[in-house]
Scaffold this motif. Structure first.
Motif, short mmCIF file in Angstrom:
data_model
loop_
_atom_site.label_atom_id
_atom_site.label_comp_id
_atom_site.label_asym_id
_atom_site.label_seq_id
_atom_site.Cartn_x
_atom_site.Cartn_y
_atom_site.Cartn_z
N ARG A 99 -34.22 -3.87 22.19
CA ARG A 99 -32.91 -3.10 21.62
C ARG A 99 -32.45 -4.05 20.36
O ARG A 99 -32.11 -3.73 19.53
CB ARG A 99 -31.90 -2.86 22.55
N ASN A 100 -32.45 -5.32 20.79
CA ASN A 100 -31.70 -6.27 19.90
C ASN A 100 -32.59 -6.47 18.68
O ASN A 100 -32.22 -6.94 17.71
CB ASN A 100 -31.63 -7.84 20.65
N THR A 101 -33.75 -6.25 18.71
CA THR A 101 -34.96 -6.43 17.61
C THR A 101 -34.99 -4.91 16.85
O THR A 101 -36.08 -4.85 16.24
CB THR A 101 -36.00 -6.72 17.99
N TYR A 102 -34.30 -4.04 17.26
CA TYR A 102 -34.50 -2.61 16.92
C TYR A 102 -34.33 -2.65 15.24
O TYR A 102 -33.60 -3.53 14.79
CB TYR A 102 -33.39 -1.92 17.16
N PRO A 103 -35.17 -2.03 14.67
CA PRO A 103 -36.28 -0.82 15.04
C PRO A 103 -37.62 -1.81 15.44
O PRO A 103 -38.29 -1.42 16.44
CB PRO A 103 -36.31 0.13 14.12
N THR A 104 -38.10 -2.51 14.35
CA THR A 104 -39.54 -2.96 14.42
C THR A 104 -39.52 -4.50 14.45
O THR A 104 -40.64 -4.96 14.49
CB THR A 104 -40.21 -2.58 13.30
N GLY A 105 -38.45 -5.02 14.94
CA GLY A 105 -38.46 -6.78 14.94
C GLY A 105 -39.39 -7.38 15.93
O GLY A 105 -39.77 -8.57 15.78
N MET A 106 -40.12 -6.52 16.89
CA MET A 106 -40.96 -7.26 17.59
C MET A 106 -42.41 -6.67 17.32
O MET A 106 -43.40 -7.21 18.08
CB MET A 106 -40.78 -6.72 19.22
N PHE A 107 -42.48 -6.08 16.22
CA PHE A 107 -44.03 -5.72 15.75
C PHE A 107 -44.65 -7.03 15.62
O PHE A 107 -44.05 -7.90 14.81
CB PHE A 107 -43.99 -4.70 14.81
N CYS A 108 -45.95 -6.98 15.57
CA CYS A 108 -46.75 -8.25 15.14
C CYS A 108 -47.67 -7.76 14.12
O CYS A 108 -48.34 -8.87 13.69
CB CYS A 108 -47.54 -8.54 16.37
N LEU A 109 -47.61 -6.65 13.55
CA LEU A 109 -48.47 -6.51 12.40
C LEU A 109 -47.47 -5.75 11.13
O LEU A 109 -46.51 -4.95 11.59
CB LEU A 109 -49.72 -5.46 12.77
N PRO A 110 -47.78 -5.73 9.93
CA PRO A 110 -47.14 -5.32 9.03
C PRO A 110 -47.20 -3.53 8.90
O PRO A 110 -48.22 -3.09 9.62
CB PRO A 110 -47.63 -5.84 7.66
N GLY A 111 -46.33 -2.95 8.37
CA GLY A 111 -46.24 -1.55 8.44
C GLY A 111 -47.36 -0.81 8.07
O GLY A 111 -47.88 0.28 8.34
N LEU A 317 -53.05 -6.57 27.03
CA LEU A 317 -54.23 -7.48 26.90
C LEU A 317 -55.06 -6.67 25.46
O LEU A 317 -55.81 -7.53 25.12
CB LEU A 317 -55.21 -7.48 27.95
N ASP A 318 -54.90 -5.78 25.14
CA ASP A 318 -55.47 -5.06 23.95
C ASP A 318 -54.64 -4.00 23.25
O ASP A 318 -55.14 -2.91 23.13
CB ASP A 318 -56.81 -4.29 24.59
N LYS A 319 -53.55 -4.57 22.81
CA LYS A 319 -52.49 -3.61 22.01
C LYS A 319 -51.97 -4.66 21.00
O LYS A 319 -51.43 -5.57 21.41
CB LYS A 319 -51.73 -3.36 23.26
N TRP A 320 -51.94 -4.05 19.83
CA TRP A 320 -51.95 -5.30 18.79
C TRP A 320 -50.44 -5.04 17.73
O TRP A 320 -49.95 -5.95 17.36
CB TRP A 320 -53.18 -5.51 17.87
N ALA A 321 -50.15 -3.77 17.58
CA ALA A 321 -49.17 -3.63 16.69
C ALA A 321 -47.87 -3.91 17.42
O ALA A 321 -46.80 -4.59 17.03
CB ALA A 321 -48.91 -2.29 16.32
N PHE A 322 -47.55 -3.62 18.90
CA PHE A 322 -46.59 -4.17 19.49
C PHE A 322 -47.05 -4.42 20.98
O PHE A 322 -46.81 -3.88 21.96
CB PHE A 322 -45.85 -2.49 19.74
N PRO A 323 -47.58 -5.80 20.83
CA PRO A 323 -48.06 -6.48 22.27
C PRO A 323 -46.81 -6.88 23.08
O PRO A 323 -45.74 -7.03 22.46
CB PRO A 323 -48.80 -7.58 21.86
N LEU A 324 -46.83 -6.74 24.17
CA LEU A 324 -45.63 -7.43 25.18
C LEU A 324 -46.34 -8.51 26.26
O LEU A 324 -47.37 -8.30 26.71
CB LEU A 324 -45.28 -6.06 26.04
N ILE A 325 -45.39 -9.33 26.14
CA ILE A 325 -45.51 -10.42 27.02
C ILE A 325 -44.62 -10.34 28.08
O ILE A 325 -43.54 -10.54 28.17
CB ILE A 325 -45.53 -11.77 26.29
N ARG A 326 -45.31 -10.39 29.46
CA ARG A 326 -44.25 -10.20 30.67
C ARG A 326 -43.22 -9.62 30.74
O ARG A 326 -41.95 -9.92 30.74
CB ARG A 326 -43.93 -11.61 31.10
N TYR A 327 -43.54 -8.21 30.15
CA TYR A 327 -42.26 -7.30 29.90
C TYR A 327 -41.93 -6.92 31.31
O TYR A 327 -42.61 -6.11 32.10
CB TYR A 327 -42.63 -6.21 29.04
N ARG A 328 -40.53 -6.76 31.47
CA ARG A 328 -39.91 -6.42 32.78
C ARG A 328 -39.62 -4.80 32.71
O ARG A 328 -38.66 -4.37 32.17
CB ARG A 328 -38.78 -7.20 33.14
#
Ligand code: ADP
Ligand code: ZN
Length: 462
Positions: A99-111, A317-328
């Motif tokens: 929510r704090n990085t809304y809308p795309t602040g956690m994306f790891c690849l450009p648009g 482990l295989d998702k790249w636009a929006f990977p998640l690390i230890r997401y609760r």
């Protein structure tokens, strides 16, 4: 198989499930979408996870300012992650971060890598946006192709998708998965219930995917139309999820309609619906080559013991636009790492109790709506629709369980109804350890839902 088809080196566009293979386990024959992966020996699967974990940690460090900062705060560098158990060194990510990085602040690849967005409903706060590369969509679709095959669906099936299409992930997710296995898709979406039933008959739907609460409603409307799902349709499978439901509801659905009801799980942050039970209906297989899951004590963040309930935490482990690390994720479940009798080595999560933020605290006692459902549906006089209303009277929390009774029970004498209501209250007290007022109402009184049912009205929050 390619040789047989004479199509040269390229895998054919999948019009039907070329890949679904039959393999035997003992003297049983099972169907798999990708037997090599689904039955991979555990040591190989863990090795694969380990390699992918290293890659994803390096990737997010290189591509995301958010994760770089988080890792720095936790004092962990990508080089520190060498083996699978090192995942515990990584910091958690939460819905609040999204929510704090809304809308795309956690994306790891450009648009220009993103081929699709989905946006969560935002019922519990600011909505969250999820983005996918083409590869991410393929991974999602492949997960569902494996899952639907594990249920026994495939070419020749007509799958009616009764999840919402659009920003919600349910409709499009199931749609792509069902097409991939070569089934015929009937893209109904939610609502238009009479038409759902007419087309179910006319086009011979053999499976339906929707929320369990919506399916109960569909069955109700079918009865009003004089149609029996068991006798007058070809429906044999339901793929039900997107909301918590209980074993008791499964039993009710199966007995009332003659179909087999399977549990499906996923969240928009992970892609959407991804995993189902196999035909053995004993836990939901999580594809471990794509997702690393942990079940942790919500308070301490430590791993719970084998067979104990805890909070589901996921690393993609295989998702790249929006990977998640230890997401609760917050859903409470039990992890089962035993190899399933179906031959699949991928771990299972047992029926989801609910999300920690769906939990009600009534006079200091934790209550999940799904527990209330289990108690209610064990009683044959009680219908499937219920609502939990929580309010405060003076300093005290008061929980009222409003529930429909069957037509037969409702026509009984008032004194019988009163004794039924007392019995329900007693059972609730016994199982939940908290008293509840019980209000019995006539069938059709409680509002039906086409998507996720709203079971709780918490007036304390207003
Ligand atoms: P939103 O976050 O807007 O509700 P999602 O579709 O991502 O949208 O919801 C995912 C959540 O739905 C899960 O975290 C879980 O709480 C619930 N859910 C989905 N499938 C199931 C299931 N089979 N059993 C129980 N809960 C489920
Ligand atoms: Zn299985």
């Amino acid at each position: 198989m390619r040789g047989l088809l004479g199509l040269g080196v390229q895998q054919p566009t999948v019009f039907y499930n070329w890949n679904a293979m039959i393999a035997s386990v003992g003297d049983m024959m099972f169907r798999y979408w990708n037997p090599h992966i689904e039955r991979m020996p555990l040591t190989d699967l863990q090795k694969l996870q380990e390699n992918r974990l290293r890659s994803v940690v390096r990737f997010v460090s290189a591509h995301s300012a958010f994760y770089r900062q988080r890792f720095a705060e936790a004092g962990v560098a990508p080089e520190d992650i060498t083996k699978l158990s090192d995942v515990a060194k990584l910091p958690f990510t939460t819905k609040l971060d999204l929510r704090n990085t809304y809308p795309t602040g956690m994306f790891c690849l450009p648009g220009d890598w993103i081929v699709r967005y989905h946006v969560s409903s935002g019922t519990t706060g600011k909505p969250t946006v999820v983005g996918y590369t083409q590869g991410d969509i393929d991974m999602w679709t492949d997960s569902l192709a494996r899952a639907l095959t594990s249920i026994g669906l495939g070419r020749g099936d007509v799958i009616q998708v009764g999840y919402g299409y659009g920003l919600f992930t349910g409709g499009l997710g199931l749609h792509y998965g069902a097409e991939k296995i070569g089934a015929t898709v009937l893209p109904m979406g939610t609502g238009n219930t009479e038409r759902q039933i007419e087309l179910m008959q006319d086009l011979g739907s053999t499976a339906i995917a929707c929320t369990p609460s919506y399916f109960l409603y569909i069955n109700e409307v079918a009865q009003q139309m004089g149609i029996s799902i068991r006798d007058d349709t070809k429906l044999k499978v339901g793929v039900f999820g997107a909301e918590p439901w209980s074993e008791e509801t499964r039993k009710r659905i199966e007995e009332a309609t003659g179909i087999k009801a399977y549990d499906i799980f996923g969240t928009s942050e992970m892609s959407g619906p991804l995993f189902t039970e196999c035909h053995l209906q004993n836990g939901i297989h999580v594809w471990a080559d794509y997702f690393l899951i942990e079940v942790l004590d919500p308070k301490t963040g430590e791993q719970v013991g084998e067979g104990e309930r805890g909070e589901l935490v996921v690393t993609t482990l295989d998702k790249w636009a929006f990977p998640l690390i230890r997401y609760r994720i917050g859903d409470l479940t039990i992890l089962n790492t035993e190899v399933c009798e179906c031959g699949r080595t991928h771990p299972r999560i047992m029926r989801i109790l609910g999300r920690t933020d769906d939990m009600l605290i009534i006079r200091g006692i934790n209550v999940f709506p799904s527990q209330v459902e289990s108690v209610l549906l064990r009683m044959p006089e009680i219908g499937e629709q219920y609502q939990i209303i929580v309010d405060r009277k003076g300093p005290l929390d008061v929980m009222t369980v409003k529930v429909e009774v069957t037509e037969k029970a409702f026509s009984d004498k008032i004194s019988d109804l009163m004794s039924l209501s007392k019995r329900v209250a007693k059972e609730l007290q016994k199982v939940l350890n908290v008293s509840a007022e019980v209000e019995l109402v006539e069938q059709g009184t409680i509002p039906r839902s086409m998507g996720k049912a709203q079971r709780v009205i918490d007036k304390r929050k207003v």
